[in-house]
Design an enzyme around this catalytic site. Structure first.
Site, PDB file in Angstrom:
ATOM      1  N   LYS A   1      61.579  66.860 -19.223  1.00  0.00           N
ATOM      2  CA  LYS A   1      60.140  66.960 -18.833  1.00  0.00           C
ATOM      3  C   LYS A   1      59.829  68.238 -18.445  1.00  0.00           C
ATOM      4  CE  LYS A   1      58.738  64.642 -15.105  1.00  0.00           C
ATOM      5  NZ  LYS A   1      57.859  65.538 -13.943  1.00  0.00           N
TER       6      LYS A   1
ATOM      7  N   GLY B   1      52.793  67.130 -10.329  1.00  0.00           N
ATOM      8  CA  GLY B   1      52.651  68.348  -9.572  1.00  0.00           C
ATOM      9  C   GLY B   1      53.090  69.441 -10.468  1.00  0.00           C
TER      10      GLY B   1
ATOM     11  N   ARG C   1      49.627  66.098  -2.192  1.00  0.00           N
ATOM     12  CA  ARG C   1      50.874  66.979  -2.192  1.00  0.00           C
ATOM     13  C   ARG C   1      50.316  68.704  -1.642  1.00  0.00           C
ATOM     14  NH1 ARG C   1      54.291  65.770  -7.120  1.00  0.00           N
ATOM     15  NH2 ARG C   1      55.921  67.073  -6.017  1.00  0.00           N
TER      16      ARG C   1
ATOM     17  N   SER D   1      61.514  76.335  -4.688  1.00  0.00           N
ATOM     18  CA  SER D   1      60.606  75.474  -5.732  1.00  0.00           C
ATOM     19  C   SER D   1      60.491  76.107  -7.059  1.00  0.00           C
ATOM     20  CB  SER D   1      59.399  75.170  -5.005  1.00  0.00           C
ATOM     21  OG  SER D   1      58.414  74.679  -5.843  1.00  0.00           O
TER      22      SER D   1
ATOM     23  N   GLN E   1      58.552  75.076  -9.228  1.00  0.00           N
ATOM     24  CA  GLN E   1      57.015  75.109  -9.389  1.00  0.00           C
ATOM     25  C   GLN E   1      56.230  76.151  -8.848  1.00  0.00           C
ATOM     26  OE1 GLN E   1      55.913  71.219  -8.051  1.00  0.00           O
ATOM     27  NE2 GLN E   1      57.051  70.422  -9.834  1.00  0.00           N
TER      28      GLN E   1
ATOM     29  N   ASP F   1      65.821  65.831  -7.704  1.00  0.00           N
ATOM     30  CA  ASP F   1      65.112  64.659  -8.260  1.00  0.00           C
ATOM     31  C   ASP F   1      66.348  63.576  -8.476  1.00  0.00           C
ATOM     32  OD1 ASP F   1      62.940  66.019  -8.699  1.00  0.00           O
ATOM     33  OD2 ASP F   1      63.048  66.466 -10.618  1.00  0.00           O
TER      34      ASP F   1
ATOM     35  N   ARG G   1      59.938  60.409  -0.505  1.00  0.00           N
ATOM     36  CA  ARG G   1      61.132  59.634  -1.039  1.00  0.00           C
ATOM     37  C   ARG G   1      62.211  59.419  -0.087  1.00  0.00           C
ATOM     38  NH1 ARG G   1      61.314  62.855  -7.018  1.00  0.00           N
ATOM     39  NH2 ARG G   1      59.760  61.598  -7.969  1.00  0.00           N
TER      40      ARG G   1
ATOM     41  N   ARG H   1      60.447  57.692  -9.972  1.00  0.00           N
ATOM     42  CA  ARG H   1      61.884  57.924  -9.848  1.00  0.00           C
ATOM     43  C   ARG H   1      62.405  56.941  -8.796  1.00  0.00           C
ATOM     44  NH1 ARG H   1      63.368  62.041 -13.108  1.00  0.00           N
ATOM     45  NH2 ARG H   1      61.959  63.680 -13.202  1.00  0.00           N
TER      46      ARG H   1
HETATM   47  C1  S3P Z   1      60.012  70.617 -11.413  1.00  0.00           C
HETATM   48  C2  S3P Z   1      60.677  71.456 -10.283  1.00  0.00           C
HETATM   49  C3  S3P Z   1      61.071  70.432  -9.135  1.00  0.00           C
HETATM   50  C4  S3P Z   1      61.150  68.862  -9.520  1.00  0.00           C
HETATM   51  C5  S3P Z   1      59.925  68.466 -10.284  1.00  0.00           C
HETATM   52  C6  S3P Z   1      59.879  69.156 -11.660  1.00  0.00           C
HETATM   53  C7  S3P Z   1      59.835  71.512 -12.181  1.00  0.00           C
HETATM   54  O1  S3P Z   1      59.989  70.407  -8.140  1.00  0.00           O
HETATM   55  O2  S3P Z   1      61.360  68.002  -8.084  1.00  0.00           O
HETATM   56  O3  S3P Z   1      60.379  66.976 -10.856  1.00  0.00           O
HETATM   57  O4  S3P Z   1      59.486  71.153 -13.665  1.00  0.00           O
HETATM   58  O5  S3P Z   1      59.405  72.903 -12.236  1.00  0.00           O
HETATM   59  P1  S3P Z   1      59.991  71.518  -7.125  1.00  0.00           P
HETATM   60  O6  S3P Z   1      59.697  72.999  -7.888  1.00  0.00           O
HETATM   61  O7  S3P Z   1      58.828  71.300  -6.172  1.00  0.00           O
HETATM   62  O8  S3P Z   1      61.285  71.620  -6.181  1.00  0.00           O
END
Ligand code: S3P
Length: 427
Positions: free
Chosen positions: A23, A95, A123, A167, A169, A314, A345, A387
């Site tokens: 993903k 997210g 969020r 993170s 993201q 995750d 979670r 999840r």
């Molecule tokens: C992800 C980063 C993770 C993960 C999410 C996918 C990504 O989140 O939990 O399912 O693709 O960058 P965080 O970056 O907020 O930890």
């Protein structure tokens, strides 16, 4: 959503299921492909609701995306060429879509609004908006924290930024914005989260220096289209690996899985718990890829350290379930990020395990579970979190009596064929 699925305990668990595309890599391929010059080809992209959210938002920003068989093509326009969308960009439940697109939009010459479903609108987004605002992009967050988010792209300035939260993201949003900024950007602090963006940026021809303590990226870079082969998602494979580890007699072989070290914490912990797991790398391009063999074995609890959390973030719901089938204590600390995922979670794990008759000691940032405990079939509240629905479906396989998973169709977020695959593996 009001679908429910009933899962019966299964003494049998065997097979070699094909694992759908990763993903995180799928989102990034679409986004970097859209920012690059030329036509990017993606092979085996994940077909799921979250990835469709990213594709649809990019299409609204003027990017042509086409598909045939297992191939997807993205016609990238080069930097700062996206068009003003006619309505708000709906990120659904994703997210990753919202946070990475914030990084994209900060450097475009348009104003756009990002929104999402009820879960996504709860969020935290300031963590991404803060560094992007420092780079020069005006960002309006609802109540100073949440979506809907309105961004007006600007000419950005590179920054030196120390990440407070591990993170991927946040890190990725800044790296993407940094591509179109003036001057270089330097990230320090909590940079050890999954590194797909750093690896993929290099595939698209970007210059960046990555060390364990620092990422330095030059501004004003134009990405060049490339071909991305998406390997199987290790977080998806984890559901079957968990099941095979706790069902006596089970064995399983999984091929073509991403073995990116920043994603393998779950496998490492399971090996530490006494898991019968073999990992073999079969190819190593931008991401290492390979096979995982797993068979049932007697497990014992371990302590999971704070610095391991980003590599298994995750998979924590699954580790909680495995802990009930392992002797001794499994203990997790420093997992407060779990409270701001698609659901809280930590709360969802505790409530559902208790519904199954299990004792769990909860903490603000983790939990402690002593095994072995018998699970009782129960009504599971998924909180529309994919999840949670999938992890408790695995718990159901070792419970006594049937388990009902509520709002089970939320698995479409990352693994639409989860229940049909589960059926094949247990029959
Ligand atoms: C992800 C980063 C993770 C993960 C999410 C996918 C990504 O989140 O939990 O399912 O693709 O960058 P965080 O970056 O907020 O930890």
């Amino acid at each position: 959503m009001n679908s429910k699925v009933i899962i019966h305990p299964s003494p049998r668990f065997q097979g070699c299921p094909r694992i759908p595309g990763d993903k995180s890599i799928s989102h990034r391929g679409l986004i970097l492909g859209a920012l690059a010059k030329g036509k990017t080809e993606m092979i085996d992209i994940l077909d799921s609701a979250d990835v469709r959210s990213t594709a649809q938002c990019l299409q609204m920003l003027g990017i042509r995306i086409t598909q045939s068989g297992n191939k997807t093509w993205i016609e990238g326009q080069g930097p700062s060429k996206m068009i003003q969308p006619l309505s708000l960009l709906d990120c659904g439940n994703s997210g990753t879509t919202m946070r990475l697109l914030m990084g994209v939009l900060a450097g475009q010459k348009i104003t756009a609004t990002l929104s999402g479903d009820d879960s996504l609108k709860k969020r935290p987004m300031k963590r991404v908006a803060d560094p992007l605002s420092q780079m020069g992009a005006p960002i309006y967050l609802s109540q100073g924290e949440y979506a809907p988010i309105t961004l007006t792209g600007r000419e950005l300035q590179g920054i030196h930024y120390s990440l407070k939260i591990a993170s991927a993201q946040i890190k990725s949003a800044i790296l993407i914005a940094a591509l179109s900024a003036r001057g270089s950007t330097c990230l320090t602090g909590e940079i050890s989260s999954r590194d797909h963006t750093e690896r993929m940026l290099k595939e698209f021809g970007a210059h960046l220096d990555v060390s364990p303590t620092r990422i330095q990226i030059e501004g004003n870079q134009t990405l060049q289209a490339t071909c991305i082969r998406v390997p199987g998602d290790p977080s998806t494979a984890a559901f079957w690996i968990a099941a095979a580890s706790i069902i006596p007699g089970a064995e399983m072989e999984l091929e073509n899985i991403s073995l990116n070290p920043t994603r393998l914490g779950f496998l490492r912990v399971l090996q530490r718990m006494g898991g019968n797991i073999q990992i073999e790398t079969t190819s190593e391009y931008s991401e290492p890829v390979g096979k995982i063999r797993v068979a049932f074995s007697a497990l014992h609890g371990v302590r999971i350290l704070k610095n391991e959390i980003p590599t298994l973030i995750d998979e924590i719901p699954l580790l909680a379930i495995i802990a009930t089938q392992a002797t001794g204590f499994l203990e997790i600390e420093g997992a407060n990020e779990l409270r701001v995922k698609e659901s809280d979670r930590l709360d969802a794990i505790a409530k559902n395990l208790r519904a199954m008759g299990t004792e769990i000691e909860t903490r603000t940032e983790g939990f402690r579970i002593e095994g072995i405990q018998k699970l009782r079939g129960a009504k599971i509240e998924s909180y529309q979190d994919h999840r949670i629905a999938m992890a408790f479906s695995i718990a159901a396989l070792v419970a006594q009596g049937p388990t009902e998973i509520l709002d089970a169709d939320c698995v479409d977020i990352s693994y639409p064929s989860f229940y049909s695959t589960l059926k094949k593996l247990t029959h």
